[in-house]
Design a protein around this motif. Sequence first.
Motif, mmCIF file in Angstrom:
data_model
loop_
_atom_site.group_PDB
_atom_site.id
_atom_site.type_symbol
_atom_site.label_atom_id
_atom_site.label_comp_id
_atom_site.label_asym_id
_atom_site.label_seq_id
_atom_site.Cartn_x
_atom_site.Cartn_y
_atom_site.Cartn_z
ATOM 1 N N TYR A 7 0.860 -1.173 0.000
ATOM 2 C CA TYR A 7 0.000 0.000 0.000
ATOM 3 C C TYR A 7 0.898 1.226 0.000
ATOM 4 O O TYR A 7 2.122 1.100 0.059
ATOM 5 N N GLY A 49 -7.469 -6.075 6.851
ATOM 6 C CA GLY A 49 -6.327 -5.176 6.641
ATOM 7 C C GLY A 49 -5.499 -5.146 7.913
ATOM 8 O O GLY A 49 -5.124 -4.087 8.412
ATOM 9 N N CYS A 50 -5.214 -6.336 8.421
ATOM 10 C CA CYS A 50 -4.628 -6.510 9.761
ATOM 11 C C CYS A 50 -3.201 -5.996 9.862
ATOM 12 O O CYS A 50 -2.693 -5.797 10.960
ATOM 13 N N GLY A 51 -2.511 -5.805 8.714
ATOM 14 C CA GLY A 51 -1.099 -5.408 8.775
ATOM 15 C C GLY A 51 -0.294 -6.464 9.515
ATOM 16 O O GLY A 51 -0.575 -7.661 9.397
ATOM 17 N N ASP A 73 -4.988 -9.649 5.007
ATOM 18 C CA ASP A 73 -4.242 -8.510 4.468
ATOM 19 C C ASP A 73 -3.739 -8.887 3.073
ATOM 20 O O ASP A 73 -3.608 -10.060 2.736
ATOM 21 N N VAL A 74 -3.460 -7.856 2.297
ATOM 22 C CA VAL A 74 -2.982 -8.072 0.942
ATOM 23 C C VAL A 74 -1.453 -8.192 0.918
ATOM 24 O O VAL A 74 -0.876 -8.630 -0.079
ATOM 25 N N PHE A 78 3.631 -8.325 5.612
ATOM 26 C CA PHE A 78 2.963 -8.061 6.890
ATOM 27 C C PHE A 78 2.434 -9.358 7.491
ATOM 28 O O PHE A 78 2.523 -9.579 8.696
ATOM 29 N N GLN A 99 -5.528 -11.848 1.140
ATOM 30 C CA GLN A 99 -6.648 -11.509 0.252
ATOM 31 C C GLN A 99 -6.728 -10.001 0.078
ATOM 32 O O GLN A 99 -6.339 -9.238 0.961
ATOM 33 N N ASP A 100 -7.280 -9.618 -1.065
ATOM 34 C CA ASP A 100 -7.580 -8.206 -1.318
ATOM 35 C C ASP A 100 -8.950 -7.910 -0.695
ATOM 36 O O ASP A 100 -9.924 -8.594 -1.005
ATOM 37 N N ALA A 101 -8.983 -6.898 0.159
ATOM 38 C CA ALA A 101 -10.224 -6.583 0.879
ATOM 39 C C ALA A 101 -11.366 -6.191 -0.060
ATOM 40 O O ALA A 101 -12.531 -6.291 0.314
ATOM 41 N N ARG A 117 -9.213 -1.067 10.774
ATOM 42 C CA ARG A 117 -8.641 0.201 11.251
ATOM 43 C C ARG A 117 -7.659 0.720 10.218
ATOM 44 O O ARG A 117 -6.676 0.070 9.891
ATOM 45 N N TRP A 118 -7.928 1.917 9.729
ATOM 46 C CA TRP A 118 -7.063 2.560 8.721
ATOM 47 C C TRP A 118 -6.793 1.630 7.536
ATOM 48 O O TRP A 118 -5.648 1.444 7.125
ATOM 49 N N PHE A 122 -7.381 3.353 2.331
ATOM 50 C CA PHE A 122 -6.382 3.024 1.303
ATOM 51 C C PHE A 122 -6.970 2.246 0.130
ATOM 52 O O PHE A 122 -6.248 1.953 -0.827
ATOM 53 N N THR A 123 -8.244 1.882 0.220
ATOM 54 C CA THR A 123 -8.801 1.025 -0.838
ATOM 55 C C THR A 123 -9.556 1.865 -1.869
ATOM 56 O O THR A 123 -10.314 2.768 -1.504
HETATM 57 C C1 LIG Z 1 -2.236 1.682 8.025
HETATM 58 S S1 LIG Z 1 -2.125 -0.059 7.839
HETATM 59 C C2 LIG Z 1 -3.189 -0.564 9.198
HETATM 60 C C3 LIG Z 1 -2.907 -1.952 9.692
HETATM 61 C C4 LIG Z 1 -3.787 -2.418 10.849
HETATM 62 N N1 LIG Z 1 -5.201 -2.387 10.488
HETATM 63 C C5 LIG Z 1 -3.549 -1.574 12.072
HETATM 64 O O1 LIG Z 1 -4.398 -0.752 12.404
HETATM 65 O O2 LIG Z 1 -2.491 -1.745 12.697
HETATM 66 C C6 LIG Z 1 -3.108 -0.419 6.406
HETATM 67 C C7 LIG Z 1 -3.180 -1.884 6.092
HETATM 68 O O3 LIG Z 1 -4.159 -2.100 5.074
HETATM 69 C C8 LIG Z 1 -3.654 -3.071 4.179
HETATM 70 N N2 LIG Z 1 -4.361 -2.923 2.909
HETATM 71 C C9 LIG Z 1 -4.383 -1.847 2.089
HETATM 72 N N3 LIG Z 1 -5.150 -2.103 1.013
HETATM 73 C C10 LIG Z 1 -5.634 -3.364 1.171
HETATM 74 C C11 LIG Z 1 -6.492 -4.194 0.407
HETATM 75 N N4 LIG Z 1 -7.007 -3.774 -0.757
HETATM 76 N N5 LIG Z 1 -6.773 -5.423 0.866
HETATM 77 C C12 LIG Z 1 -6.250 -5.870 2.035
HETATM 78 N N6 LIG Z 1 -5.442 -5.125 2.806
HETATM 79 C C13 LIG Z 1 -5.133 -3.886 2.377
HETATM 80 C C14 LIG Z 1 -2.176 -2.756 4.086
HETATM 81 O O4 LIG Z 1 -1.429 -3.830 3.548
HETATM 82 C C15 LIG Z 1 -1.879 -2.463 5.538
HETATM 83 O O5 LIG Z 1 -1.568 -3.626 6.240
#
Ligand SMILES: C[S@@+](CC[C@H](N)C(=O)[O-])C[C@H]1O[C@@H](n2cnc3c(N)ncnc32)[C@H](O)[C@@H]1O
Length: 271
Positions: A7, A49-51, A73-74, A78, A99-101, A117-118, A122-123
């Motif tokens: 991302y 999007g667990c990071g 998470d994608v 991470f 997986q892609d969210a 969360r956050w 980004f999507t």
């Molecule tokens: C700012 S980080 C937040 C991570 C976690 N949710 C936290 O709060 O600690 C954003 C996360 O969203 C994931 N992400 C972004 N676009 C995504 C998508 N289309 N599908 C799955 N994950 C995605 C990124 O890889 C990243 O791990």
Amino acid sequence: MSDEQEYVLGTDEDELRRLGFQHQVWAEPTARLWEAARFAPGQRLLDLGCGPGYATADLAQLVGEHGGVVAVDVSRRFLASLEQLIAARRLHNVRWLEQDATRLDLPAGTLHGAFARWVLCFTPDPAAVVGGVYRALAPGARFAVLDYANYEALSMAPPSAAIDRVIEATGRSVRQAGGDFGVGRLLPRLMIDAGFEIESVQPIVRVARPGDALWEWPATFFANYLPTLRSLGLITETERDAFLDVWRARSADPAAYLVTPTIVGVVGVKR
Ligand SMILES: C[S@@+](CC[C@H](N)C(=O)[O-])C[C@H]1O[C@@H](n2cnc3c(N)ncnc32)[C@H](O)[C@@H]1O
């Protein structure tokens, strides 16, 4: 060549550390949101999007051995960190999926709750994300989202045009990458359209002064992100240096404070 799905903020060691620190300073508002969503022992939850899994690990402890967490998470990198974290904490109730969210592929109607969360910011297609979560939830389950409603509301006192300039460029860079640091304002509509009933919308705004842990939250973000803004051509070298000068000066100024961007915690329930 890497097939890592990055991302806009990247997935390197610095970003891993930044996310760990961010998790610490936002732990309390996050826990309050989980309470509002009635996350509880025995439930099966989704951390979307667990990071690297900082929230996942806490959720796994919250739901306990009779519950479980599916972490999605994608980013493969991470998820590899998440695997290590889960092993180090001896948690046996976490599964992770790459997986892609926006194209969630989870069994329908099975989960007792979901948390993001956050991520939606980004999507490029938050409606698809919300729809995918809705399908995966069981009736009565809640979706708790913590995300930016207005990033540009991040403000420095005393005011500084140099700081405002970088904040504006940051919002623009995210939009260019298909995201939206104002997605929180669209969320209730997206959730209702997907079938959710909105249960609560809570503002999350805080003030940090130099020396507070929270003061370092934007500092760590910009330390990582200024080079990206430069390479995207969204700020000049002079603008970067002006930002750093003001940040340094404010960090030693007892009259300084910053107001965090407007964040919302939104809880929707699937009836
Ligand atoms: C700012 S980080 C937040 C991570 C976690 N949710 C936290 O709060 O600690 C954003 C996360 O969203 C994931 N992400 C972004 N676009 C995504 C998508 N289309 N599908 C799955 N994950 C995605 C990124 O890889 C990243 O791990």
